[in-house]
Design a protein around this motif. Sequence first.
Motif, PDB file in Angstrom:
ATOM      1  N   ARG A  65       0.823  -1.209   0.000  1.00 47.87           N
ATOM      2  CA  ARG A  65       0.000   0.000   0.000  1.00 47.87           C
ATOM      3  C   ARG A  65       0.857   1.260   0.000  1.00 47.87           C
ATOM      4  N   ARG A  66       1.989   1.179  -0.683  1.00 53.52           N
ATOM      5  CA  ARG A  66       2.959   2.274  -0.710  1.00 53.52           C
ATOM      6  C   ARG A  66       2.352   3.597  -1.180  1.00 53.52           C
ATOM      7  N   ALA A  67       1.457   3.577  -2.152  1.00 52.89           N
ATOM      8  CA  ALA A  67       0.871   4.804  -2.704  1.00 52.89           C
ATOM      9  C   ALA A  67       0.038   5.557  -1.666  1.00 52.89           C
ATOM     10  N   GLU A  68      -0.386   4.870  -0.609  1.00 51.97           N
ATOM     11  CA  GLU A  68      -1.259   5.469   0.399  1.00 51.97           C
ATOM     12  C   GLU A  68      -0.532   5.803   1.702  1.00 51.97           C
ATOM     13  N   TRP A  69       0.788   5.772   1.683  1.00 52.51           N
ATOM     14  CA  TRP A  69       1.540   5.971   2.919  1.00 52.51           C
ATOM     15  C   TRP A  69       1.266   7.314   3.571  1.00 52.51           C
ATOM     16  N   GLN A  70       1.182   7.258   4.872  1.00 52.77           N
ATOM     17  CA  GLN A  70       1.116   8.443   5.717  1.00 52.77           C
ATOM     18  C   GLN A  70       2.522   8.648   6.315  1.00 52.77           C
ATOM     19  N   PRO A  71       2.775   9.777   6.939  1.00 56.88           N
ATOM     20  CA  PRO A  71       4.108   9.990   7.554  1.00 56.88           C
ATOM     21  C   PRO A  71       4.522   8.875   8.516  1.00 56.88           C
TER      22      PRO A  71
END
Length: 100
Positions: A65-71
């Motif tokens: 889910r790399r495209a949706e990463w948060q800090p």
Amino acid sequence: MKLLNTYDERDEAEDAAEKLIGKKRLASERDATVVIYNLFGVPSWGNFHRLGMYNLNELKGLLERRAEWQPVDQSRHVEIIATLSTAAKNHAIDIPAHWF
């Protein structure tokens, strides 16, 4: 073969040994009244993943889910990669480029 992990329980060590691919050996060692089980095998990311080591399962989930990463995800990724860098150096294996 290198030492991959150490276990306190024989059953747990035998279960781990069954998960490995390639050459492997389980050796017990006694220190006074304590017995430990050393698992030797081929140091590979696949074997480490099968053993549940180095947060590889968590890394897999993060990368999916790399495209949706948060800090917080980015921070955790940096922490895992730092751990993997140490493991890679200790076992003389490379970290796959797509994990970065």
